[in-house]
Scaffold this motif. Structure first.
Motif, PDB file in Angstrom:
ATOM      1  N   THR A 256      81.395  61.606  50.340  1.00  0.00           N
ATOM      2  CA  THR A 256      81.091  63.038  50.408  1.00  0.00           C
ATOM      3  C   THR A 256      79.867  63.211  51.303  1.00  0.00           C
TER       4      THR A 256
ATOM      5  N   ALA B 230      77.742  66.181  53.470  1.00  0.00           N
ATOM      6  CA  ALA B 230      77.555  67.617  53.708  1.00  0.00           C
ATOM      7  C   ALA B 230      78.600  68.432  52.945  1.00  0.00           C
ATOM      8  N   ASP B 231      78.785  68.070  51.681  1.00  0.00           N
ATOM      9  CA  ASP B 231      79.715  68.767  50.781  1.00  0.00           C
ATOM     10  C   ASP B 231      81.172  68.677  51.216  1.00  0.00           C
ATOM     11  N   GLN B 232      81.475  67.768  52.086  1.00  0.00           N
ATOM     12  CA  GLN B 232      82.874  67.604  52.502  1.00  0.00           C
ATOM     13  C   GLN B 232      83.342  66.190  52.153  1.00  0.00           C
ATOM     14  N   GLU B 233      84.599  66.109  51.741  1.00  0.00           N
ATOM     15  CA  GLU B 233      85.181  64.814  51.371  1.00  0.00           C
ATOM     16  C   GLU B 233      85.819  64.162  52.590  1.00  0.00           C
TER      17      GLU B 233
ATOM     18  N   ASP C  79      73.705  67.730  59.726  1.00  0.00           N
ATOM     19  CA  ASP C  79      74.260  67.873  58.378  1.00  0.00           C
ATOM     20  C   ASP C  79      74.072  66.640  57.498  1.00  0.00           C
TER      21      ASP C  79
ATOM     22  N   GLN D 232      72.105  58.238  54.913  1.00  0.00           N
ATOM     23  CA  GLN D 232      73.484  58.506  54.480  1.00  0.00           C
ATOM     24  C   GLN D 232      74.466  57.803  55.423  1.00  0.00           C
TER      25      GLN D 232
END
Lengths: 131, 158
Positions: B7, B9-12, B60, B65
């Motif tokens: 995950t 930036a809030d995206q899978e 982002d 990360q």
């Protein structure tokens, strides 16, 4: 000016070459690695350098000769070169094809301008401009 | 094939190592800051890689990360400041063979070098010069890493 020999990878053994970075007028971001070649009378560079540096070879006559075991075609131009703080202008033969890893600095275009001392045992060379 | 779900930036995302390698094939590495990831034998900034494979804006996500995701995929991640070569070859030469060893991965390619570090490697000298210009970088030396003995020979004896 002191320069270390260049270490280059080989297939059986690696190579140690007395090569120095020479800045060609017009290519300020990337000095070109040049072999100090006492056996060469003149400076020999790959032809792509002339194009990248904006050196006009159109009017120069073409010559063909052998270098380091291959035959090449070359055109000559006078170019400003820089090594360390020393700037000199010398004729360079721009050659195509040019399959060597480096360019060549020869007697007329380099050694007559510098006092060169080789310390092969220490893998370094000392180069002083001649005045 | 190694696959991870992440995950960012809030995206899978579901990422695969071979897909990352494929997407990076034609991409020139940008200048390395402190962190890098090795993909296809080349070093990239981790954020550049994750930006390419996810299509996300690099703002982002952060470097850590990106490192974490790429390490989970099995890629080697490193830090330049601590990137000391421990296995220094016992060779000859001013760098005891270390420079030749570093250049070995670039045989047959044009490189721009600063110190012993390879800033950029490419198939043509024009691509190397364009990269230096684009990224406002200066090299100490530029040359073609010899692919065989003839290219390293010059007029000097081997």
């Amino acid at each position: 000016m002191r320069f270390a020999f260049k270490e280059l990878p080989g297939t059986k053994n690696d190579y140690l070459r007395p090569a120095v970075p020479v800045q060609v007028e017009g290519i300020s971001r990337a000095p070109q690695l040049c072999l100090l070649d006492t056996g060469s009378l003149h400076n020999r560079f790959g032809a792509w350098v002339a194009e990248a540096a904006g050196v006009d070879l159109a009017a120069a006559p073409e010559e063909r000769f052998g270098v380091g075991g291959f035959v090449t075609s070359a055109r000559r131009a006078s170019v400003q070169l820089t090594l360390g703080d020393t700037v000199w202008e010398a004729p360079v033969w721009f050659c195509d094809p040019w399959p060597l890893a480096f360019h060549l600095l020869g007697q007329e275009g380099f050694f007559r301008w510098f006092d060169v001392r080789m310390r092969a045992g220490a893998y370094e060379m000392e180069i002083t401009p001649e005045h | 094939m190694n696959q991870v779900q992440a995950t960012i930036a809030d995206q899978e995302f579901v990422l695969a190592d071979d897909e990352v390698e494929r997407l990076l094939l034609g991409v020139m590495p940008e200048p390395i800051g402190e962190h890098y990831v090795v993909i296809g034998g080349r070093r990239f900034p981790p954020k550049q890689v994750l930006g390419v494979v996810t299509g996300l804006d690099r703002a982002d996500f952060n470097t850590h990360q990106a490192r974490r995701v790429l390490a989970r995929l099995g890629f080697t991640v490193g830090r330049r400041s601590t990137d000391v070569i421990l296995a220094v070859p016992e060779g000859v030469g001013p760098h005891r063979g270390r420079e030749a060893e570093l250049l070995r991965a670039y045989r047959g390619q044009w490189v721009a070098q600063r110190g012993l570090e390879v800033l950029v490697a490419a198939d043509t000298p024009q691509a190397v010069l364009a990269w230096l210009e684009r990224h406002n970088q200066h090299a100490d030396a530029m040359f073609r890493v010899p692919a065989d003995e003839a290219e390293a020979g010059g007029s000097a004896p081997a």
